[in-house]
Design a protein around this motif. Structure first.
Motif, short mmCIF file in Angstrom:
data_model
loop_
_atom_site.label_atom_id
_atom_site.label_comp_id
_atom_site.label_asym_id
_atom_site.label_seq_id
_atom_site.Cartn_x
_atom_site.Cartn_y
_atom_site.Cartn_z
N TRP A 94 42.31 -33.48 15.04
CA TRP A 94 41.10 -34.01 14.42
C TRP A 94 40.48 -32.92 13.56
O TRP A 94 40.18 -31.83 14.06
CB TRP A 94 40.12 -34.46 15.51
N ASP A 95 40.29 -33.19 12.29
CA ASP A 95 39.70 -32.19 11.40
C ASP A 95 38.27 -32.53 11.01
O ASP A 95 37.71 -31.93 10.11
CB ASP A 95 40.58 -31.99 10.16
N GLY A 96 37.69 -33.51 11.69
CA GLY A 96 36.34 -33.94 11.37
C GLY A 96 36.31 -35.13 10.44
O GLY A 96 35.27 -35.75 10.23
N TRP A 97 37.46 -35.46 9.88
CA TRP A 97 37.55 -36.57 8.96
C TRP A 97 38.74 -37.47 9.30
O TRP A 97 38.62 -38.68 9.34
CB TRP A 97 37.67 -36.03 7.55
N ARG A 98 39.88 -36.85 9.57
CA ARG A 98 41.10 -37.61 9.83
C ARG A 98 41.65 -37.29 11.20
O ARG A 98 41.52 -36.18 11.70
CB ARG A 98 42.16 -37.28 8.78
N ALA A 99 42.28 -38.29 11.78
CA ALA A 99 42.89 -38.14 13.10
C ALA A 99 44.39 -38.35 12.97
O ALA A 99 44.83 -39.32 12.35
CB ALA A 99 42.29 -39.16 14.07
N ASN A 100 45.16 -37.43 13.54
CA ASN A 100 46.62 -37.52 13.48
C ASN A 100 47.21 -37.28 14.86
O ASN A 100 46.74 -36.42 15.60
CB ASN A 100 47.17 -36.48 12.51
N ALA A 149 45.20 -40.00 23.98
CA ALA A 149 44.92 -39.25 22.76
C ALA A 149 43.98 -40.04 21.85
O ALA A 149 43.05 -39.48 21.26
CB ALA A 149 46.21 -38.90 22.04
N GLU A 150 44.21 -41.34 21.74
CA GLU A 150 43.34 -42.18 20.92
C GLU A 150 41.91 -42.19 21.46
O GLU A 150 40.95 -42.13 20.67
CB GLU A 150 43.86 -43.62 20.89
N GLU A 151 41.76 -42.25 22.77
CA GLU A 151 40.41 -42.22 23.38
C GLU A 151 39.67 -40.96 22.95
O GLU A 151 38.50 -41.01 22.58
CB GLU A 151 40.50 -42.29 24.90
N ARG A 152 40.33 -39.82 23.04
CA ARG A 152 39.69 -38.56 22.63
C ARG A 152 39.31 -38.59 21.16
O ARG A 152 38.20 -38.22 20.79
CB ARG A 152 40.63 -37.39 22.89
N LEU A 153 40.21 -39.05 20.32
CA LEU A 153 39.95 -39.07 18.89
C LEU A 153 38.79 -40.01 18.54
O LEU A 153 37.97 -39.70 17.68
CB LEU A 153 41.22 -39.43 18.12
N ARG A 154 38.71 -41.15 19.23
CA ARG A 154 37.57 -42.05 19.00
C ARG A 154 36.26 -41.39 19.42
O ARG A 154 35.25 -41.51 18.72
CB ARG A 154 37.78 -43.36 19.77
N ARG A 155 36.27 -40.68 20.55
CA ARG A 155 35.06 -39.97 20.99
C ARG A 155 34.61 -38.95 19.94
O ARG A 155 33.42 -38.69 19.78
CB ARG A 155 35.29 -39.26 22.33
#
Length: 141
Positions: free
Chosen positions: A66-72, A95-101
């Motif tokens: 996560w770079d603050g804009w995009r999630a990969n 991993a998706e749960e973390r990125l959504r948070r």
């Protein structure tokens, strides 16, 4: 896979991560994995690398960047002996749960074109190839 525990990777796990990626991976065209780079990732973002353990052995990983804009999502790897039991899907979900948070509204996954087993898993998780994009790469060093 009731006996599997999932946690964030630490610097102490780097050798085990590299071993799993070597055993479970299939991309000979990427640069060799280097311990110093994996250490740097874990230090930079301690929650980015998730690993699953079974009987003290690393059996699955995923990196959620996560770079603050995009999630990969990268490096979804499941021990060949543990495939087909829902572990890959569980790693993706975590991993998706973390990125959504963190604020992600869209998640991209890096998937090899000829990895049919992996492509099937990603499709089952709701992902689809994006026809109008290709990944372009350049060595930074």
């Amino acid at each position: 896979m009731d006996d599997v525990s999932v946690r964030n990777a630490t610097a102490a796990d780097v050798d085990d991560l590299l071993e799993l990626w070597s055993r479970a991976g299939e991309n000979a065209s990427r640069p060799d994995d280097r311990p110093d780079l994996v250490h740097a990732l874990v230090e930079h973002d301690p929650e980015a690398v998730l690993l699953a353990e079974l009987d003290g052995r690393v059996v699955a990983t995923i990196i959620g960047g996560w770079d603050g804009w995009r999630a990969n999502l990268y490096r979804l790897a499941v021990d060949p002996a543990c495939r087909g039991q829902g572990l890959g899907r569980r790693m993706v979900e975590l991993a998706e749960e973390r990125l959504r948070r963190l604020g992600a509204e869209r998640v991209c996954a890096m998937v090899l074109d000829d990895n049919e087993e992996g492509r099937g898993l990603w499709r089952a998780c709701g992902y689809a190839p994006q026809d109008d994009w290709s990944r372009w790469v350049k060595q930074a060093r």
